[in-house]
Design a protein around this motif. Structure first.
Motif, mmCIF file in Angstrom:
data_model
loop_
_atom_site.group_PDB
_atom_site.id
_atom_site.type_symbol
_atom_site.label_atom_id
_atom_site.label_comp_id
_atom_site.label_asym_id
_atom_site.label_seq_id
_atom_site.Cartn_x
_atom_site.Cartn_y
_atom_site.Cartn_z
ATOM 1 N N UNK A 90 -10.888 2.648 17.608
ATOM 2 C CA UNK A 90 -12.309 2.974 17.497
ATOM 3 C C UNK A 90 -13.154 1.714 17.633
ATOM 4 N N UNK A 91 -12.651 0.602 17.101
ATOM 5 C CA UNK A 91 -13.380 -0.658 17.207
ATOM 6 C C UNK A 91 -13.524 -1.124 18.654
ATOM 7 N N UNK A 92 -12.615 -0.680 19.518
ATOM 8 C CA UNK A 92 -12.722 -1.080 20.921
ATOM 9 C C UNK A 92 -13.999 -0.549 21.551
ATOM 10 N N UNK A 116 -9.976 -2.730 7.724
ATOM 11 C CA UNK A 116 -9.572 -3.712 8.730
ATOM 12 C C UNK A 116 -10.056 -5.106 8.341
ATOM 13 N N UNK A 117 -11.246 -5.184 7.766
ATOM 14 C CA UNK A 117 -11.790 -6.472 7.316
ATOM 15 C C UNK A 117 -10.936 -7.055 6.199
ATOM 16 N N UNK A 118 -10.567 -6.203 5.249
ATOM 17 C CA UNK A 118 -9.746 -6.668 4.131
ATOM 18 C C UNK A 118 -8.366 -7.078 4.616
ATOM 19 N N UNK A 119 -7.863 -6.366 5.623
ATOM 20 C CA UNK A 119 -6.589 -6.754 6.212
ATOM 21 C C UNK A 119 -6.695 -8.145 6.835
ATOM 22 N N UNK A 126 -4.237 0.771 2.622
ATOM 23 C CA UNK A 126 -5.688 0.591 2.810
ATOM 24 C C UNK A 126 -6.290 1.499 3.874
ATOM 25 N N UNK A 127 -5.697 1.597 5.071
ATOM 26 C CA UNK A 127 -6.312 2.483 6.061
ATOM 27 C C UNK A 127 -6.351 3.946 5.620
ATOM 28 N N UNK A 178 -3.121 5.246 11.157
ATOM 29 C CA UNK A 178 -4.544 5.211 10.827
ATOM 30 C C UNK A 178 -5.141 3.846 11.144
ATOM 31 N N UNK A 179 -4.385 2.790 10.874
ATOM 32 C CA UNK A 179 -4.871 1.446 11.187
ATOM 33 C C UNK A 179 -5.049 1.276 12.691
ATOM 34 N N UNK A 180 -4.081 1.769 13.459
ATOM 35 C CA UNK A 180 -4.187 1.700 14.923
ATOM 36 C C UNK A 180 -5.402 2.488 15.395
#
Length: 450
Positions: free
Chosen positions: A250-252, A386-389, A89-90, A243-245
């Motif tokens: 980035x969300x931080x 990230x939402x789907x995760x 996904x990422x 990529x997920x990390x």
């Protein structure tokens, strides 16, 4: 430019959005039958039966030489599909945002999943490895497709439209799930009348979900359009976990968006656990038969349509955040009702199913809508990965608490009421999020009512 010209362009934009929105609804209509008929009803028991037929005298199968108890094969396969989705996904989300070409990626995910699901028709005899491989492919493709589908929401709906558009999408999905499940149950329960065996009927039901998924995906692919990608620096993709990390790093920079995602992770885990364990509670604690449980699943599907649309209207009056908070209170009351239900009384379980159905679709639809406001422009697919995760990848927490509570107390009533902790914690965290500031921090226009 004259006033009439501006009005004409605005009208054309609105007409174009409505056309895309109508196409977008049909992807939920296309793929939701997989979740309902395949994952929820038919595949688990059937794949377990196939695995048991292939088991040795001790009840074990040996995929890739690893001894696995046949009764656990389905659960382990679902877990493996989540791991695959977490990696893929990422990567797909970042590629979609960088290239702006979501539609080809959505088509690839949808038809990969549809082909794998249709291929389940050939799952027979002792072909448990075929079933496991097809399940991993279909489940992972479903997650990727839903991530891309969700990421279209900020692009096809204005801030004021998103609650209603998201709610209609969920309603379409639940309506399709109910419609196809009814048809499948007619075939399954009356298979002798149709001249087929019970096994063949199940295989037809599984394959029909794949054919439905593939056929109706043509509508969103015809109506949705790609947008130019926002300019980004760096390599096109990174390995999945990296990529997920990177996405969470980035969300931080958007801590309120991250706080909402954490709240959603908690209360959605509660929702998913109630859905997955309700049939166990009904059969083991309340002593209800399979026909009652199937009828309850249908009732949930039908009422979820009305619930999604009704909560979308409530959000226009009271705001999205308040309506979600109200739904979490309703979930808590529903669990309390379930705790006190008398055994062997189907009416009580149907009332519980009705309560779940009315609050289920709306809480999910409005959560998706609210998150779409919190995503920085140009990063829709990346953030929705990230939402789907959070939606699919952490659904082991609730079942773990449910199982541990039952193990310690020996009571499914205690196990079901233990799930209140997810709704309470989610309520507290969501209540603390300033969504208006979160939307502004993400660089998006703040709706008048949110």
């Amino acid at each position: 430019m004259g006033i009439d010209t501006v009005r004409t362009e605005a009208s054309d934009d609105a007409a174009g959005r409505r056309r895309e929105q109508r196409g977008w609804y049909f992807y939920d209509w296309a793929c939701s039958v997989y979740s309902t008929s395949v994952v929820t009803v038919f595949l688990g028991p059937y794949l377990t039966t196939v695995a048991k037929a292939a088991a040795d005298s001790d009840g074990y199968v040996h995929p890739l030489g690893v001894p696995v108890r046949a009764g656990s094969f389905f659960a382990y396969t679902v877990s493996l599909s989540v791991i695959v989705a977490v990696v893929v996904m990422p990567l797909v989300g970042a590629a979609a945002d960088r290239t702006g070409r979501k539609k080809p990626l959505l088509a690839a995910a949808a038809y990969t999943g549809a082909a794998a699901t249709t291929g389940m028709f050939f799952l027979s005899g002792e072909r448990y490895l075929l079933g496991g491989a097809l399940l991993v492919i279909a489940n992972a493709a479903m997650s990727v497709g839903m991530m891309l589908y969700n990421s279209y929401l900020p692009q096809i709906a204005t801030p004021e439209e998103r609650d209603a558009v998201s709610s209609r999408g969920w309603a379409f999905g639940y309506a399709a799930g109910a419609l196809v499940l009814v048809a499948n149950l007619v075939l399954y329960l009356a298979h002798d009348t149709f001249g087929v065996s019970e096994t063949t009927a199940v295989r037809i039901c599984l394959a029909s979900a794949g054919l439905w998924w593939g056929a109706f995906t043509l509508i969103p692919l015809a109506r949705l359009r790609d947008r130019p990608a926002a300019a980004k620096e760096g390599p096109a993709t990174s390995p999945g976990i990296r990529q997920l990390v990177a996405t969470f790093r980035d969300m931080r920079r958007h801590p309120r968006t991250l706080a909402f995602l954490l709240a959603y992770l908690l209360y959605n885990d509660g929702i998913q656990t109630v859905i997955s364990q309700a049939s166990v509670y009904g059969s083991e604690e309340l002593g209800l038969g399979q026909s009652t449980l199937i009828a309850a699943i249908l009732l949930v599907q039908v009422l979820a349509v009305a619930g999604a649309l009704a909560m979308g209207r409530l959000a226009r009056i009271y705001g999205t955040k308040r309506t979600i908070l109200g739904s979490l209170v309703a979930w808590t009351l529903t669990l309390a009702i379930g705790y006190f239900l008398p055994a062997e009384v189907p009416v009580g379980f149907f009332l519980l199913a009705a309560a779940i159905g009315l609050v289920l679709g709306g809480s999910q639809a409005l959560s998706r809508s609210l998150f779409s406001h919190l995503v920085p422009p140009g990063k829709e697919a990346e953030y929705f990965s990230a939402y789907e995760l959070s939606d699919r990848g952490t659904s082991w927490l609730g079942p773990l608490l449910f199982g541990l509570t039952y193990q310690l107390t020996g009571s499914y009533r205690d196990a079901i009421i233990s799930l209140v902790v997810f709704f309470a914690a989610g309520f507290v965290l969501l209540a603390r999020v300033s969504v208006r500031q979160a939307i502004a921090d993400a660089g998006n226009p703040v709706p008048e009512r949110i």
